[in-house]
Design a protein around this motif. Sequence first.
Motif, PDB file in Angstrom:
ATOM      1  N   LYS A  91      57.530   1.390  48.774  1.00  0.00           N
ATOM      2  CA  LYS A  91      57.030   2.657  48.243  1.00  0.00           C
ATOM      3  C   LYS A  91      58.066   3.757  48.505  1.00  0.00           C
ATOM      4  O   LYS A  91      58.560   3.895  49.632  1.00  0.00           O
ATOM      5  N   VAL A  92      58.410   4.508  47.475  1.00  0.00           N
ATOM      6  CA  VAL A  92      59.311   5.652  47.644  1.00  0.00           C
ATOM      7  C   VAL A  92      58.624   6.883  47.049  1.00  0.00           C
ATOM      8  O   VAL A  92      58.180   6.852  45.891  1.00  0.00           O
ATOM      9  N   ASN A 116      53.231   8.994  55.826  1.00  0.00           N
ATOM     10  CA  ASN A 116      52.915   7.991  54.807  1.00  0.00           C
ATOM     11  C   ASN A 116      53.447   6.610  55.198  1.00  0.00           C
ATOM     12  O   ASN A 116      54.097   5.929  54.397  1.00  0.00           O
ATOM     13  N   ASN A 117      53.174   6.227  56.446  1.00  0.00           N
ATOM     14  CA  ASN A 117      53.520   4.881  56.942  1.00  0.00           C
ATOM     15  C   ASN A 117      54.979   4.502  56.767  1.00  0.00           C
ATOM     16  O   ASN A 117      55.303   3.359  56.439  1.00  0.00           O
ATOM     17  N   GLY A 118      55.876   5.464  56.929  1.00  0.00           N
ATOM     18  CA  GLY A 118      57.306   5.146  56.876  1.00  0.00           C
ATOM     19  C   GLY A 118      57.839   4.897  55.473  1.00  0.00           C
ATOM     20  O   GLY A 118      58.875   4.249  55.304  1.00  0.00           O
ATOM     21  N   ALA A 119      57.150   5.408  54.461  1.00  0.00           N
ATOM     22  CA  ALA A 119      57.623   5.236  53.072  1.00  0.00           C
ATOM     23  C   ALA A 119      58.978   5.913  52.892  1.00  0.00           C
ATOM     24  O   ALA A 119      59.332   6.822  53.635  1.00  0.00           O
ATOM     25  N   GLN A 125      54.278   9.228  44.115  1.00  0.00           N
ATOM     26  CA  GLN A 125      55.138   8.054  44.216  1.00  0.00           C
ATOM     27  C   GLN A 125      56.131   8.023  43.057  1.00  0.00           C
ATOM     28  O   GLN A 125      55.783   8.356  41.920  1.00  0.00           O
ATOM     29  N   ILE A 126      57.366   7.645  43.373  1.00  0.00           N
ATOM     30  CA  ILE A 126      58.373   7.489  42.324  1.00  0.00           C
ATOM     31  C   ILE A 126      58.173   6.119  41.691  1.00  0.00           C
ATOM     32  O   ILE A 126      58.168   5.102  42.385  1.00  0.00           O
ATOM     33  N   THR A 127      57.981   6.092  40.374  1.00  0.00           N
ATOM     34  CA  THR A 127      57.730   4.812  39.699  1.00  0.00           C
ATOM     35  C   THR A 127      58.942   4.356  38.887  1.00  0.00           C
ATOM     36  O   THR A 127      59.020   3.207  38.473  1.00  0.00           O
ATOM     37  N   ASP A 128      59.883   5.255  38.643  1.00  0.00           N
ATOM     38  CA  ASP A 128      61.110   4.852  37.950  1.00  0.00           C
ATOM     39  C   ASP A 128      62.200   5.875  38.266  1.00  0.00           C
ATOM     40  O   ASP A 128      61.903   7.011  38.677  1.00  0.00           O
TER      41      ASP A 128
END
Length: 245
Positions: free
Chosen positions: A215-216, A124-127, A157-160
């Motif tokens: 992005k995490v 994932n592109n180094g996320a 994706q972690i959003t919070d």
Amino acid sequence: MKALIPAAGLGSRFLPVTRVIPKEMLPIGAKPALELIVEEAKAAGAEEIVIVISPGKELIREYFKDDPSISFELQTEQKGLGHAVFCAAERFRDEKECVLVLLGDALVSGCQASSEMVAMSKANNGAGVIGLERVPEEMVSRYGIVKLDDSDSKAPQITDIVEKPSVEEAPSDMAVAGRYLLDPQIFKLLADQKTGYGGEIQLTDAIRRLLEKKKVLGYVYPGKRHDIGNPKGYFKTLEAMNVNG
Ligand code: G1P
């Protein structure tokens, strides 16, 4: 890749033995728990490992003294996990790649957590990636808890992220479980991180700010996290890792 292992906590949940033996050095079979964590980091591709210790935990330095890939930083004040991580900031100053952070009192059985997180990041592109474990609702207040996006993708994706929320405030039942792959910007964020839960500088709070920049992803372990920081957790770990029989 470089790895960082915070192992500076006082071990107050495991007194009196931790007056002389750091909790991270308790044996899992014939090896100290921390050696298993170092092995996990190396298997995931870590070429350099920085362990953050506190005064009184020199036994850790002594144990690893013949391993040139391991070096140490000292945390001289107990100001929280985020502060312990920040104590090693200088060592990661020129780092471009994500840094693997492994908590020194957490073991993961049943999967190669760090290697799998590194693979997810590469795909994932180094996320960034944070290892997660679902916990019972009544336990959410003991952990960092994340909110994931609604996609049912294998790499949500972690959003919070919130440190030790109440049951009412928790954004989900997905707990941060001892392994992180974080963009090195985390050190800059920790430099001016205000105190949070428990009056301590929380890694979770700096990650919350990182989410705005990078992005995490969340990686829900197929395995299980074990907390060796207290007697009950430690004995459960021995059982789960099958070193008794
Ligand atoms: C730390 C983190 C927390 C995380 C937990 C387990 O808490 O602050 O977000 O969920 O480790 O990995 P501690 O156990 O040090 O209180």
